[in-house]
Write a protein that holds these residues in place. Sequence first.
Motif, short mmCIF file in Angstrom:
data_model
loop_
_atom_site.label_atom_id
_atom_site.label_comp_id
_atom_site.label_asym_id
_atom_site.label_seq_id
_atom_site.Cartn_x
_atom_site.Cartn_y
_atom_site.Cartn_z
N ALA A 50 0.84 -1.20 0.00
CA ALA A 50 0.00 0.00 0.00
C ALA A 50 0.88 1.24 0.00
O ALA A 50 2.04 1.19 0.40
N ALA A 51 0.30 2.36 -0.44
CA ALA A 51 1.01 3.63 -0.41
C ALA A 51 0.02 4.75 -0.14
O ALA A 51 -1.18 4.62 -0.41
N ILE A 52 0.54 5.86 0.40
CA ILE A 52 -0.31 6.99 0.74
C ILE A 52 0.44 8.27 0.44
O ILE A 52 1.67 8.34 0.58
N ASN A 53 -0.29 9.31 0.05
CA ASN A 53 0.36 10.58 -0.26
C ASN A 53 0.49 11.44 0.98
O ASN A 53 0.10 11.04 2.08
N ARG A 54 1.03 12.63 0.80
CA ARG A 54 1.35 13.50 1.94
C ARG A 54 0.14 13.83 2.79
O ARG A 54 0.20 13.79 4.02
N ARG A 55 -0.96 14.17 2.14
CA ARG A 55 -2.15 14.61 2.90
C ARG A 55 -3.01 13.45 3.34
O ARG A 55 -3.95 13.64 4.11
N GLY A 56 -2.72 12.27 2.83
CA GLY A 56 -3.50 11.11 3.23
C GLY A 56 -4.79 10.94 2.48
O GLY A 56 -5.62 10.10 2.86
N ASP A 57 -4.97 11.68 1.40
CA ASP A 57 -6.24 11.59 0.67
C ASP A 57 -6.09 10.83 -0.65
O ASP A 57 -7.03 10.80 -1.45
N ASN A 58 -4.95 10.24 -0.85
CA ASN A 58 -4.73 9.41 -2.03
C ASN A 58 -4.00 8.14 -1.60
O ASN A 58 -2.88 8.21 -1.09
N THR A 59 -4.66 7.02 -1.74
CA THR A 59 -4.07 5.75 -1.33
C THR A 59 -4.11 4.75 -2.48
O THR A 59 -4.96 4.85 -3.37
#
Length: 126
Positions: A50-59
């Motif tokens: 899994a991966a997540i972006n800086r703001r946590g709104d894209n996984t």
Amino acid sequence: QVQLVESGGGLVQAGGSLRLSCAASGLTFSNYAMVGWFRQAPGKEREFVAAINRRGDNTNYADSVKGRFTISRDNTKNTAYLQMNSLKPEDTAVYFCAARRNWSFPPSLPHVYDLWGRGTQVTVSS
């Protein structure tokens, strides 16, 4: 010292849950746009989880864990998490977290990450 440290692994029965943590130190976590979780079972290559972006709104998730695992991050605590539910024996592996300063697509490629932790063992018994 810049490092990522995973914790929360252990032995669990099939169907159970675990929550992994990835604590960052020596760095500003929010400066890392991408945080990923990977796993490696004995005799197998490291695989994306899994991966997540800086703001946590894209996984992003591997198909094998979609609907069972949830990635999240708390930049104020310099920590990322991997909530794992409905665990299966095939989830048994060493789990690693990784971070990259800039977002890279696809996030599933291990070589694009700048920092890696040493891993935490997850064992799921049948």
